[in-house]
Design a protein around this motif. Structure first.
Motif, mmCIF file in Angstrom:
data_model
loop_
_atom_site.group_PDB
_atom_site.id
_atom_site.type_symbol
_atom_site.label_atom_id
_atom_site.label_comp_id
_atom_site.label_asym_id
_atom_site.label_seq_id
_atom_site.Cartn_x
_atom_site.Cartn_y
_atom_site.Cartn_z
ATOM 1 N N ALA A 162 0.833 -1.207 0.000
ATOM 2 C CA ALA A 162 0.000 0.000 0.000
ATOM 3 C C ALA A 162 0.869 1.259 0.000
ATOM 4 O O ALA A 162 0.551 2.241 -0.682
ATOM 5 C CB ALA A 162 -0.935 -0.005 1.205
ATOM 6 N N ILE A 163 1.967 1.231 0.739
ATOM 7 C CA ILE A 163 2.887 2.374 0.738
ATOM 8 C C ILE A 163 3.544 2.499 -0.636
ATOM 9 O O ILE A 163 3.684 3.603 -1.169
ATOM 10 C CB ILE A 163 3.930 2.247 1.858
ATOM 11 N N GLY A 164 3.907 1.379 -1.233
ATOM 12 C CA GLY A 164 4.473 1.401 -2.588
ATOM 13 C C GLY A 164 3.506 1.998 -3.592
ATOM 14 O O GLY A 164 3.893 2.796 -4.452
ATOM 15 N N ALA A 165 2.225 1.631 -3.477
ATOM 16 C CA ALA A 165 1.203 2.181 -4.373
ATOM 17 C C ALA A 165 1.046 3.690 -4.152
ATOM 18 O O ALA A 165 0.894 4.454 -5.107
ATOM 19 C CB ALA A 165 -0.130 1.467 -4.163
ATOM 20 N N SER A 214 -2.049 10.170 -3.996
ATOM 21 C CA SER A 214 -3.393 10.741 -4.093
ATOM 22 C C SER A 214 -4.073 10.552 -2.742
ATOM 23 O O SER A 214 -3.579 9.806 -1.887
ATOM 24 C CB SER A 214 -4.210 10.044 -5.187
ATOM 25 N N ASP A 215 -5.187 11.216 -2.567
ATOM 26 C CA ASP A 215 -5.937 11.026 -1.327
ATOM 27 C C ASP A 215 -6.356 9.574 -1.160
ATOM 28 O O ASP A 215 -6.334 9.029 -0.056
ATOM 29 C CB ASP A 215 -7.167 11.937 -1.299
ATOM 30 N N ASP A 216 -6.725 8.926 -2.275
ATOM 31 C CA ASP A 216 -7.170 7.534 -2.216
ATOM 32 C C ASP A 216 -6.039 6.594 -1.809
ATOM 33 O O ASP A 216 -6.215 5.742 -0.935
ATOM 34 C CB ASP A 216 -7.732 7.111 -3.575
ATOM 35 N N THR A 217 -4.853 6.730 -2.426
ATOM 36 C CA THR A 217 -3.754 5.824 -2.079
ATOM 37 C C THR A 217 -3.211 6.127 -0.685
ATOM 38 O O THR A 217 -2.762 5.217 0.009
ATOM 39 C CB THR A 217 -2.626 5.872 -3.128
#
Length: 174
Positions: free
Chosen positions: A54-57, A63-66
């Motif tokens: 998730a941190i990689g993404a 973005s707010d979503d990631t």
């Protein structure tokens, strides 16, 4: 004669003066406990890997979503990690070599020094993130924790990076 660490015990029976009252084979309980510990560490590892992804993404596509997904992964992973704390009192996989640079301090050390990591309200150029002359490598990060710099790796450091400084807590810089 003491058994070597690699030798399996001959029995799991609890010894005592009265063999009738203490002749209890605890093998099933010991195996159950060992399985519980292994399963809990395995789930914590899985959640840690999900946090890393998730941190990689987030880093690949900020973005707010990631960011929200990375924060959610942190909360979920931290919850599972805390369940492993009950296994810390017998020289388990986290306690072994639990020295200044041991696994526990790298993963869950405290206190975090936010100014050693990134900017803080009183110092906008603080931290290793703002030091463009220093590469952010494993060696650099592990070296930061020595010499009074405070913790810069692990759950609490990631928490600071995902949420930032909490400066409105009375008496605590966050």
């Amino acid at each position: 004669m003491a058994a070597s660490p690699a030798t399996k015990p001959q029995t799991y029976r609890i010894a005592g003066a009265d063999r009738r009252s203490s002749n209890y084979d605890a093998k099933a309980e010991i195996q159950g406990y060992a399985q519980l510990a292994a399963d809990t560490y395995s789930l914590a590892l899985s959640d840690g890997q999900a946090l890393k992804a998730a941190i990689g993404a987030f880093l690949a596509n900020p973005s707010d979503d990631t960011l929200m997904r990375a924060r959610d992964a942190w909360v979920n992973g931290r919850r599972r990690w805390e369940l492993t704390q009950g296994f810390r009192f017998y020289d388990g996989p986290i306690d072994v070599a639990d020295t200044e640079m041991g696994p526990l301090n790298r993963m869950d050390g405290w206190p975090v020094d936010p100014a050693a990591i990134d900017y803080v309200d009183d110092n906008p150029t603080a931290g290793i993130i703002n030091n463009m002359k220093q590469a952010l490598t494993r060696t650099t990060l592990l070296g930061q924790g020595r010499g009074g710099h405070g913790v810069v790796t692990g759950w609490h450091a990631i928490e600071f990076l995902l949420w930032g400084q909490e400066s409105n807590v009375a008496g605590d810089p966050g």
